[in-house]
Structure formats: C-alpha cells, structure tokens
Design a protein around this motif. Structure first.
Motif, PDB file in Angstrom:
ATOM      1  N   UNK A   1       0.851  -1.190   0.000  1.00 57.66           N
ATOM      2  CA  UNK A   1       0.000   0.000   0.000  1.00 57.66           C
ATOM      3  C   UNK A   1       0.885   1.238   0.000  1.00 57.66           C
ATOM      4  N   UNK A   2       0.819   2.004  -1.086  1.00 61.22           N
ATOM      5  CA  UNK A   2       1.633   3.212  -1.213  1.00 61.22           C
ATOM      6  C   UNK A   2       0.947   4.423  -0.584  1.00 61.22           C
ATOM      7  N   UNK A   3      -0.371   4.504  -0.734  1.00 64.14           N
ATOM      8  CA  UNK A   3      -1.158   5.602  -0.156  1.00 64.14           C
ATOM      9  C   UNK A   3      -2.554   5.080   0.155  1.00 64.14           C
ATOM     10  N   UNK A   4      -3.214   5.691   1.159  1.00 60.59           N
ATOM     11  CA  UNK A   4      -4.598   5.370   1.465  1.00 60.59           C
ATOM     12  C   UNK A   4      -4.760   4.073   2.225  1.00 60.59           C
ATOM     13  N   UNK A   5      -5.943   3.457   2.081  1.00 65.25           N
ATOM     14  CA  UNK A   5      -6.237   2.229   2.814  1.00 65.25           C
ATOM     15  C   UNK A   5      -7.319   1.447   2.082  1.00 65.25           C
ATOM     16  N   UNK A   6      -7.425   0.161   2.419  1.00 71.26           N
ATOM     17  CA  UNK A   6      -8.442  -0.714   1.835  1.00 71.26           C
ATOM     18  C   UNK A   6      -8.594  -1.941   2.708  1.00 71.26           C
ATOM     19  N   UNK A   7      -9.497  -2.824   2.306  1.00 69.26           N
ATOM     20  CA  UNK A   7      -9.697  -4.088   3.018  1.00 69.26           C
ATOM     21  C   UNK A   7      -9.217  -5.221   2.127  1.00 69.26           C
ATOM     22  N   UNK A   8      -8.521  -6.184   2.728  1.00 69.68           N
ATOM     23  CA  UNK A   8      -8.034  -7.346   1.980  1.00 69.68           C
ATOM     24  C   UNK A   8      -8.569  -8.618   2.630  1.00 69.68           C
ATOM     25  N   UNK A   9      -9.097  -9.502   1.794  1.00 71.01           N
ATOM     26  CA  UNK A   9      -9.608 -10.789   2.275  1.00 71.01           C
ATOM     27  C   UNK A   9      -8.895 -11.907   1.522  1.00 71.01           C
ATOM     28  N   UNK A  10      -8.373 -12.858   2.273  1.00 73.00           N
ATOM     29  CA  UNK A  10      -7.710 -14.023   1.695  1.00 73.00           C
ATOM     30  C   UNK A  10      -8.416 -15.258   2.220  1.00 73.00           C
ATOM     31  N   UNK A  11      -8.704 -16.204   1.347  1.00 68.71           N
ATOM     32  CA  UNK A  11      -9.433 -17.412   1.731  1.00 68.71           C
ATOM     33  C   UNK A  11      -8.793 -18.063   2.947  1.00 68.71           C
ATOM     34  N   UNK A  12      -9.618 -18.351   3.938  1.00 72.44           N
ATOM     35  CA  UNK A  12      -9.128 -19.010   5.136  1.00 72.44           C
ATOM     36  C   UNK A  12      -8.575 -18.080   6.191  1.00 72.44           C
ATOM     37  N   UNK A  13      -8.548 -16.768   5.901  1.00 76.72           N
ATOM     38  CA  UNK A  13      -7.988 -15.795   6.835  1.00 76.72           C
ATOM     39  C   UNK A  13      -9.038 -14.736   7.177  1.00 76.72           C
ATOM     40  N   UNK A  14      -8.896 -14.121   8.341  1.00 75.71           N
ATOM     41  CA  UNK A  14      -9.776 -13.025   8.731  1.00 75.71           C
ATOM     42  C   UNK A  14      -9.450 -11.799   7.889  1.00 75.71           C
ATOM     43  N   UNK A  15     -10.452 -11.109   7.319  1.00 73.73           N
ATOM     44  CA  UNK A  15     -10.186  -9.893   6.534  1.00 73.73           C
ATOM     45  C   UNK A  15      -9.377  -8.889   7.360  1.00 73.73           C
ATOM     46  N   UNK A  16      -8.478  -8.174   6.691  1.00 74.20           N
ATOM     47  CA  UNK A  16      -7.632  -7.205   7.380  1.00 74.20           C
ATOM     48  C   UNK A  16      -7.711  -5.843   6.707  1.00 74.20           C
ATOM     49  N   UNK A  17      -7.529  -4.793   7.487  1.00 78.20           N
ATOM     50  CA  UNK A  17      -7.464  -3.431   6.954  1.00 78.20           C
ATOM     51  C   UNK A  17      -6.011  -3.110   6.656  1.00 78.20           C
ATOM     52  N   UNK A  18      -5.761  -2.624   5.456  1.00 80.75           N
ATOM     53  CA  UNK A  18      -4.407  -2.256   5.053  1.00 80.75           C
ATOM     54  C   UNK A  18      -4.300  -0.744   4.956  1.00 80.75           C
ATOM     55  N   UNK A  19      -3.153  -0.217   5.390  1.00 80.03           N
ATOM     56  CA  UNK A  19      -2.922   1.217   5.373  1.00 80.03           C
ATOM     57  C   UNK A  19      -1.560   1.507   4.751  1.00 80.03           C
ATOM     58  N   UNK A  20      -1.300   2.774   4.534  1.00 79.71           N
ATOM     59  CA  UNK A  20      -0.052   3.169   3.880  1.00 79.71           C
ATOM     60  C   UNK A  20       1.167   2.552   4.584  1.00 79.71           C
ATOM     61  N   UNK A  21       2.042   1.970   3.772  1.00 75.44           N
ATOM     62  CA  UNK A  21       3.251   1.361   4.304  1.00 75.44           C
ATOM     63  C   UNK A  21       3.123  -0.106   4.635  1.00 75.44           C
ATOM     64  N   UNK A  22       1.894  -0.651   4.570  1.00 76.33           N
ATOM     65  CA  UNK A  22       1.700  -2.066   4.872  1.00 76.33           C
ATOM     66  C   UNK A  22       2.133  -2.936   3.697  1.00 76.33           C
ATOM     67  N   UNK A  23       2.663  -4.087   4.034  1.00 78.47           N
ATOM     68  CA  UNK A  23       3.081  -5.051   3.012  1.00 78.47           C
ATOM     69  C   UNK A  23       2.496  -6.409   3.376  1.00 78.47           C
ATOM     70  N   UNK A  24       1.868  -7.059   2.398  1.00 74.12           N
ATOM     71  CA  UNK A  24       1.275  -8.383   2.601  1.00 74.12           C
ATOM     72  C   UNK A  24       1.884  -9.349   1.596  1.00 74.12           C
ATOM     73  N   UNK A  25       2.260 -10.524   2.092  1.00 75.20           N
ATOM     74  CA  UNK A  25       2.735 -11.600   1.223  1.00 75.20           C
ATOM     75  C   UNK A  25       1.952 -12.865   1.564  1.00 75.20           C
ATOM     76  N   UNK A  26       1.312 -13.440   0.557  1.00 77.59           N
ATOM     77  CA  UNK A  26       0.610 -14.715   0.703  1.00 77.59           C
ATOM     78  C   UNK A  26       1.391 -15.724  -0.139  1.00 77.59           C
ATOM     79  N   UNK A  27       2.203 -16.582   0.491  1.00 77.89           N
ATOM     80  CA  UNK A  27       3.056 -17.492  -0.284  1.00 77.89           C
ATOM     81  C   UNK A  27       2.317 -18.401  -1.241  1.00 77.89           C
ATOM     82  N   UNK A  28       1.070 -18.775  -0.905  1.00 78.18           N
ATOM     83  CA  UNK A  28       0.275 -19.624  -1.806  1.00 78.18           C
ATOM     84  C   UNK A  28      -1.170 -19.137  -1.757  1.00 78.18           C
ATOM     85  N   UNK A  29      -1.524 -18.234  -2.677  1.00 80.00           N
ATOM     86  CA  UNK A  29      -2.853 -17.621  -2.678  1.00 80.00           C
ATOM     87  C   UNK A  29      -3.795 -18.355  -3.631  1.00 80.00           C
ATOM     88  N   UNK A  30      -5.020 -18.548  -3.181  1.00 77.24           N
ATOM     89  CA  UNK A  30      -6.038 -19.195  -4.018  1.00 77.24           C
ATOM     90  C   UNK A  30      -7.217 -18.263  -4.292  1.00 77.24           C
TER      91      UNK A  30
END
Length: 302
Positions: free
Chosen positions: A43-72
């Motif tokens: 996330x370079x600017x702003x914020x959003x919501x990210x949902x990954x199967x099997x995981x609780x949805x998370x709020x992402x904000x500027x500077x956050x980095x998410x890596x899902x090694x095996x995304x479906x």
C-alpha cells in the motif's frame, strides 16, 4: 555460519514476476483466484480491506506489506464495498497502471499488487514452512523500501521496471525477516525465534551431510531428547527427522539441476553413505529416480 533464513531465501530464488499499480476511488471491490501462486500487495497511499481465503479480513494502510506465499482466493475492496457480484469500472490508464471505480472521485488507495515467483522446483516444501499470510507494518526499513517504490512509480525514470523488481525482491526478504518471531504460526520462522531450536536448525541447514540423529540435534539445542522432539514438532510443525529429510531433498533437487554433477556426488554432499541409498530415499520422496529427475530438469534449461 549462514543462518537458515538466508539459506532458505537463497534456495527459494524469489523474484517479482509481475506487478501493477492499482489506483482505486469511491466504492469498489475486486476478487480473483490465483491457483496457489505467491501474491503480494504494497500500500503506497490510502487504505483498503483485503480478504484471503481461510484468513480473517484485514485493513491495510499506507506502508503495509502483505505476502501470501500460496494464494487461491484473494479479494480487495474499499471499506464501503458494493454488494458481491458488482465489478467496478476498470481502466488501464497507462502501461501497468489501472484505475478502479469512478474517475470523478479522489482515489482512496494506491497500491502495488502482483505475483512473485519462486525459482526453486521444491518451493512447495519451503512454502509449507512459511505462514499462510504475512503482514508487515510499522517497520522502519520496510517503510523506507515502500517509499522508494512510491518514488520510482511517480518519477517514471528510465529503468523503472528493473528498479521496482529489485526493490520488491528486497521487500520479500524483509517480510520474511519481520515475520519471524514467537507469534508466527508453526513453521521455520517461528522455530528460528526459539534460541534452542535455532541452534539445531542452523546445524541442519549448514551441515546437511552430518549423520544427524534426534539425540545429536537435541544436544545442539541443549535439551533432552524428548523435550527437543516435542518442542521442535510444536514450533516448526513437523518432526526433526522429517524436516531434515525435506531439507536434504530440497538441496538434492537444487544440485541435480546443475550440470556436471553426478548422483554419487549429490549423495555425499547431503549426507548419504552411498548413491544407492540416496537414490532409494530420493525416489521414495520425489516419485522418480534422481538420474531421471536430473535429466528432465537439465533438459528444461536447453
């Protein structure tokens, strides 16, 4: 002596294979299936919501980095997302830059999303030892890398794609570093946070040809055999000898892909007393004999 994380990162051969800049405004939501490919989001600017199967949805904000090694199944949206099934307007406003939602409203997020690739043919083993979702935030070094990425996208200077790819590679490594700790899910990163287990893991990774036993590894960890075995299985997620076998086979595959190295030499380098013993173990683990595996893999390089 190299630490196990360095060795794993080297064997994974991670690199950013695809990335795009997404600018979204208003109410928007997108969903995609990635068939188990590694997915990342910065996330370079702003914020959003990210949902990954099997995981609780998370709020992402500027500077956050998410890596899902095996995304479906991955979905991203604004916090006032429209009902499921409504796709926002999607326009490629320049090469590699996409706009979601109405162009009449100010953007509420700018993010780099894409896939990374693992060059290792045995990435499944290594990915299985990583958390299913890695979220890194509030880390100074990572924030600096994100700011550099942001600057590259804004400046549009010559060689931008190369610089962005290299920065993303460093981001991946930094994410692995930051995610290591006692709160990580069972796996290698959590095991490395345990000083006693880390001592044994270092020996497994740096001296794979040693004829290790559970007793030997427990001695390296300064623990009793039973305490070490249970602690290792709880923190790393698999038994010590199973981990040792998996690591040796990952190294063997890497060596067999190289030219001018025979099965006997590979066997010696990873701790087997003979080529036949190694061949039996490799065939049982991989499904084909090492000589056939080597022929197939080297053929792909030509």
């Amino acid at each position: 002596m190299s630490d196990p994380l360095t060795l794993v990162v080297g064997l994974l051969q991670s690199h950013a294979s695809f990335s795009k800049l997404v600018i979204a405004g208003g109410a928007w939501a997108v969903r995609r299936s990635d068939e188990g490919r590694p997915f990342y989001c910065v996330v370079l600017d702003g914020s959003c919501r990210l949902s990954v199967a099997g995981q609780t949805p998370i709020a992402l904000h500027r500077g956050d980095f998410v890596l899902v090694p095996a995304a479906y199944d991955v979905a991203a949206s604004s916090f006032d997302a429209p009902p499921d099934g409504i796709e926002p307007e999607r326009v490629e406003i320049s090469p590699g830059v996409f706009r979601l939602g109405s162009a009449d409203v100010l953007p509420n997020v700018r993010m780099l999303v894409g896939h990374c690739a693992f060059g290792s043919n045995d990435a499944d083993l290594l990915v299985s030892l990583l958390p299913q979702l890695m979220l890194v935030r509030g880390q100074g070094r990572l924030t600096t890398l994100v700011e550099l990425l942001n600057e590259e996208w804004h400046a549009n200077r010559p060689g931008r794609e190369v610089v962005v790819a290299r920065l993303l590679e460093v981001l991946l490594i930094e994410a692995l570093r930051c995610t290591a700790g006692p709160t990580a899910p069972p796996g290698l990163l959590r095991g490395l946070a345990d000083d006693r287990l880390a001592a044994a893991l270092r020996q497994i990774h740096c001296r794979p040809r040693q004829a290790w036993t559970v007793i030997d590894l427990a001695r390296e960890a300064a623990l009793s055999r039973s305490t070490f075995f249970e602690r290792f299985r709880r923190e790393v997620g698999i038994a010590p000898m199973e981990y040792l076998l998996g690591w040796r086979m990952a190294l063997a595959k890497n060596l067999l892909r190289q030219e001018k190295i025979g099965v006997a030499e590979v066997a010696e380098q990873i701790g087997y007393s003979s080529a036949s013993t190694f061949s039996t173990a490799f065939t049982r683990h991989v499904g084909i004999p090492p000589i056939l595996y080597a022929r197939e893999q080297r053929g792909k390089l030509h």
